[in-house]
Design an enzyme around this catalytic site. Sequence first.
Site, PDB file in Angstrom:
ATOM      1  N   ASP A   1      -3.693  14.061  -0.794  1.00  0.00           N
ATOM      2  CA  ASP A   1      -2.284  14.280  -0.564  1.00  0.00           C
ATOM      3  C   ASP A   1      -1.773  15.649  -0.002  1.00  0.00           C
ATOM      4  O   ASP A   1      -0.874  16.024   0.732  1.00  0.00           O
ATOM      5  CB  ASP A   1      -1.241  13.771  -1.737  1.00  0.00           C
ATOM      6  CG  ASP A   1      -0.962  12.439  -1.786  1.00  0.00           C
ATOM      7  OD1 ASP A   1      -1.006  11.674  -0.655  1.00  0.00           O
ATOM      8  OD2 ASP A   1      -0.779  11.834  -2.740  1.00  0.00           O
TER       9      ASP A   1
ATOM     10  N   ARG B   1       3.961   0.034  -5.048  1.00  0.00           N
ATOM     11  CA  ARG B   1       4.886   0.733  -6.012  1.00  0.00           C
ATOM     12  C   ARG B   1       6.444   0.209  -5.565  1.00  0.00           C
ATOM     13  O   ARG B   1       6.606   0.109  -4.506  1.00  0.00           O
ATOM     14  CB  ARG B   1       4.741   1.977  -6.453  1.00  0.00           C
ATOM     15  CG  ARG B   1       3.217   2.321  -7.172  1.00  0.00           C
ATOM     16  CD  ARG B   1       2.887   3.615  -7.290  1.00  0.00           C
ATOM     17  NE  ARG B   1       2.406   4.146  -6.170  1.00  0.00           N
ATOM     18  CZ  ARG B   1       2.035   5.523  -5.878  1.00  0.00           C
ATOM     19  NH1 ARG B   1       1.732   6.431  -7.107  1.00  0.00           N
ATOM     20  NH2 ARG B   1       1.648   5.914  -4.542  1.00  0.00           N
TER      21      ARG B   1
ATOM     22  N   VAL C   1      -9.141  13.219  -4.736  1.00  0.00           N
ATOM     23  CA  VAL C   1      -8.251  12.716  -5.083  1.00  0.00           C
ATOM     24  C   VAL C   1      -6.769  14.008  -4.674  1.00  0.00           C
ATOM     25  O   VAL C   1      -5.529  13.578  -4.634  1.00  0.00           O
ATOM     26  CB  VAL C   1      -7.998  12.878  -6.616  1.00  0.00           C
ATOM     27  CG1 VAL C   1      -6.650  12.609  -7.314  1.00  0.00           C
ATOM     28  CG2 VAL C   1      -9.074  12.050  -7.422  1.00  0.00           C
ATOM     29  N   ALA C   2      -7.174  15.186  -4.002  1.00  0.00           N
ATOM     30  CA  ALA C   2      -6.329  16.225  -3.492  1.00  0.00           C
ATOM     31  C   ALA C   2      -5.952  15.784  -1.994  1.00  0.00           C
ATOM     32  O   ALA C   2      -5.418  16.663  -1.384  1.00  0.00           O
ATOM     33  CB  ALA C   2      -7.010  17.379  -3.545  1.00  0.00           C
TER      34      ALA C   2
ATOM     35  N   GLU D   1       6.570  16.219  -6.914  1.00  0.00           N
ATOM     36  CA  GLU D   1       5.374  17.081  -7.294  1.00  0.00           C
ATOM     37  C   GLU D   1       5.691  18.517  -7.605  1.00  0.00           C
ATOM     38  O   GLU D   1       4.704  19.222  -8.262  1.00  0.00           O
ATOM     39  CB  GLU D   1       4.258  16.892  -6.170  1.00  0.00           C
ATOM     40  CG  GLU D   1       4.699  17.760  -4.765  1.00  0.00           C
ATOM     41  CD  GLU D   1       5.640  16.761  -3.830  1.00  0.00           C
ATOM     42  OE1 GLU D   1       5.641  17.081  -2.604  1.00  0.00           O
ATOM     43  OE2 GLU D   1       5.902  15.521  -4.521  1.00  0.00           O
TER      44      GLU D   1
ATOM     45  N   TYR E   1       8.078  11.483  -3.700  1.00  0.00           N
ATOM     46  CA  TYR E   1       6.717  12.507  -3.662  1.00  0.00           C
ATOM     47  C   TYR E   1       7.004  12.923  -2.087  1.00  0.00           C
ATOM     48  O   TYR E   1       7.017  12.058  -1.288  1.00  0.00           O
ATOM     49  CB  TYR E   1       5.523  12.001  -3.810  1.00  0.00           C
ATOM     50  CG  TYR E   1       5.253  11.749  -5.410  1.00  0.00           C
ATOM     51  CD1 TYR E   1       4.964  12.865  -6.110  1.00  0.00           C
ATOM     52  CD2 TYR E   1       5.102  10.244  -6.052  1.00  0.00           C
ATOM     53  CE1 TYR E   1       4.583  12.459  -7.461  1.00  0.00           C
ATOM     54  CE2 TYR E   1       4.666  10.353  -7.278  1.00  0.00           C
ATOM     55  CZ  TYR E   1       4.502  11.066  -8.126  1.00  0.00           C
ATOM     56  OH  TYR E   1       4.395  11.153  -9.372  1.00  0.00           O
TER      57      TYR E   1
ATOM     58  N   HIS F   1       4.952  16.082  -0.746  1.00  0.00           N
ATOM     59  CA  HIS F   1       3.699  16.757  -0.257  1.00  0.00           C
ATOM     60  C   HIS F   1       3.895  17.425   1.130  1.00  0.00           C
ATOM     61  O   HIS F   1       3.126  17.235   1.823  1.00  0.00           O
ATOM     62  CB  HIS F   1       2.441  15.624  -0.504  1.00  0.00           C
ATOM     63  CG  HIS F   1       2.026  15.172  -1.736  1.00  0.00           C
ATOM     64  ND1 HIS F   1       1.824  15.924  -2.798  1.00  0.00           N
ATOM     65  CD2 HIS F   1       2.465  13.897  -2.234  1.00  0.00           C
ATOM     66  CE1 HIS F   1       1.583  15.391  -3.878  1.00  0.00           C
ATOM     67  NE2 HIS F   1       2.032  14.053  -3.444  1.00  0.00           N
TER      68      HIS F   1
ATOM     69  N   LYS G   1       6.816   7.177  -2.237  1.00  0.00           N
ATOM     70  CA  LYS G   1       6.180   7.908  -1.335  1.00  0.00           C
ATOM     71  C   LYS G   1       6.794   8.540  -0.362  1.00  0.00           C
ATOM     72  O   LYS G   1       8.114   8.216  -0.148  1.00  0.00           O
ATOM     73  CB  LYS G   1       4.823   7.073  -0.612  1.00  0.00           C
ATOM     74  CG  LYS G   1       3.818   6.605  -1.385  1.00  0.00           C
ATOM     75  CD  LYS G   1       3.153   7.721  -2.004  1.00  0.00           C
ATOM     76  CE  LYS G   1       2.166   8.602  -0.964  1.00  0.00           C
ATOM     77  NZ  LYS G   1       1.412   9.659  -1.536  1.00  0.00           N
TER      78      LYS G   1
END
Length: 373
Positions: free
Chosen positions: A270, A15, A267-268, A118, A94, A96, A75
């Site tokens: 991160d 991306r 999917v969690a 996020e 992002y 996290h 990211k």
Amino acid sequence: MKIGVPKEIKNNESRVGMTPAGVFELTKNNHIVFVQSTAGDGSGFFDEDYRNVGAIIVKSIEEVYSLSEMIIKVKEPIAEEYPLIKPNHILFTYFHFASSEELTFAMLRSNAVCIAYETVEDSDGSLPLLTPMSEVAGRMAIQQGAKYLEKPIKGRGVLLGGVPGVPPGRVLILGAGVVGVQAAKMAAGLGAHVTILDTNMKRLRYVNDVMPSHVVTEFSSEYNIRRHIKDHDLIIGGVLIKGSKAPKLITKEMLKEMRPGTVIVDVAVDQGGCFETTVPTTHENPTYIIDDVIHYCVANMPGAVPYTSTMALTNVTLPYVLLLANLGWEKACEKEASLAKGLNIVHGKCVYKEIIDAFDWKENHRVNESTIV
């Protein structure tokens, strides 16, 4: 403002932080945009596309950081980028932070302003910059899970949709948020039997209203999770606690209650993952097996579909990028309360409570009091 768009260097991350359409809007507002050469190639946007809308193409990531005041990424920065981040930088990406103390300390030391996609939060509690990637990841979770259920990849050998005379596969989804709902849509579309668990009755009522009858809802509890993992083929972990570490809903000992070849997709990941056995993986090596249970824990799932993901992300980040560029971070955050919620680290201070709580800093004093507020 001078704005930099570096090439993502995280493993298999294709991306890019800004599309040519986004750059066009920034240059139209008299901002200068530096784009690292080939930064958009993976998403189908090429250097000439950026030049045509006024971007300045530079060769190296070092140039992007040295020339820019605001860095727009996808990211979180990785170790090679830490020395490039300066106190005058605004980083918008992002992060996290709750899942990485190393990253958090690195950004504290940088003295930069870190605004996390996020945690940008609207007045209704929704997370507008996380939503599109959660939508992509939720849909991909079923796509990947269906693939890894195939026997050559050590799965149970189950076709999620079944065929006439053979029952469909069973999908268990933990969490009825954006990820869970999108995963349920995809699984239901394939014809699978879907069970979705959550502790939020409002969300369960919504799912019950919009989903077909082969998607059933239940209140989430350890008892119900233990009961369902025994006979479901694919388990999706989609639990989010804003800005904090995800709760561990499936422990290592619970894996022994699952059938061999069961696939679990976290999917969690991160945010630390909602399975005790979660270890972040990459698209290059996406899975591992513990107790005959296949784990898919790729930390940047949407990176596998970069064209869709980049377009979806820029659709929602661009208004905030323009606001930051036009007003500067302080005035922009004063004007837009949702953007102010995105402030995580400001000039060496952590200003986001959930991150402080995640590391228990006030209790064990692992950082000096001057670094938290």
